[in-house]
Write an enzyme that holds these catalytic residues in place. Structure first.
Site: not given
Length: 253
Positions: A88, A150-152, A155
């Site tokens: 995402l 939020p992606y970082v 991940k």
């Protein structure tokens, strides 16, 4: 013989983008492939074209994260290789990310791989058989752009999980590695560029011109590298999170 001859491979998030490229490459290299995805129409079309098996699963739901493993074991008696390719990439900064957006990123980008790995490793350990896992991560896990907060976070957690699981199961001969891919030309990236960055039809050309190699990362090239990591040709390597990008981290100017 292909690199994955007689291997049973599951690609979670395999219905489009990088995941779909990995499905095609794994089939080409002789594997029996199961792919999971949320959209049945897209997944079933790829399965029909490639000879893979599609299983519908919403990886955001914890109970469904291991569904692909269950299908692989039911159909083939085992799972040899797992790829977690679902991702995402919706935008959010530290200041504007809502709890709902943060939770969505954790669900897809971290929790789903965790429980898929749990299901796959349980099967491998129960059979006392070796296996390989590749997690598709991102070069942004090193820090990333402000609009990817939020992606970082999710991940970067997956990078840590990759190393932790590899260390925990090295004596089980289960090799677990990750790939930090850079900016890649996919259908999903096209949608993101248009939705969040106002990109026009020429965004790919402009993006390619801004890159050292004159192009974005290509799905087929990433897929070939993943197949290599899944295969015995990659030897003993485990616990590696490899930067697959044209940007040199730490370089200046």
């Amino acid at each position: 013989m292909g690199l994955l001859e007689e291997k049973v491979v599951l690609v979670n998030g395999g219905s489009q983008g990088v995941g779909a490229g990995i499905v095609r490459a794994a089939v080409r290299e002789g594997a029996s492939v199961v792919l999971s995805g949320r959209r049945a129409e897209v997944g079933e079309k790829l399965a029909a074209e490639s000879g893979a098996t599609f299983v519908q699963a919403d990886l955001a739901e914890p109970a469904q994260a291991g569904r692909g493993v269950e299908e692989a074991v039911a159909r083939h008696g085992r799972i040899d290789c797992l790829v977690n390719a679902a991702g995402l990439t919706s935008r959010g900064t530290l200041l504007d990310t809502t709890p709902e957006l943060f939770d969505a990123h954790i669900a897809i980008n971290l929790r789903a791989p965790f429980f898929a790995m749990q299901a796959a490793v349980r099967d491998m350990v129960a059979r006392e058989a070796p296996g390989t896992i590749v997690n598709i991560i991102t070069s942004s896990a090193h820090g990333g752009q402000p609009f990817l907060a939020p992606y970082v976070a999710a991940k970067a957690g997956l990078a840590g999980l990759t190393r932790n699981a590899a260390h925990a199961h090295r004596w089980d001969r289960i090799r677990i590695n990750g790939l930090n891919i850079g900016w890649t030309d996919t259908e999903g990236e096209d949608a993101v560029q248009r939705a969040f960055h106002g990109a026009g039809d020429d965004w790919r050309r402009k993006a390619a011109e801004s890159q050292p190699m004159g192009k974005l990362g290509q799905v087929d090239e990433i897929a070939d590298f993943v197949v290599f990591l899944l295969s015995d040709r990659s030897g003993v390597v485990t616990g590696s999170v490899i930067d697959w990008d044209q940007i040199v981290l730490g370089g200046l100017g």
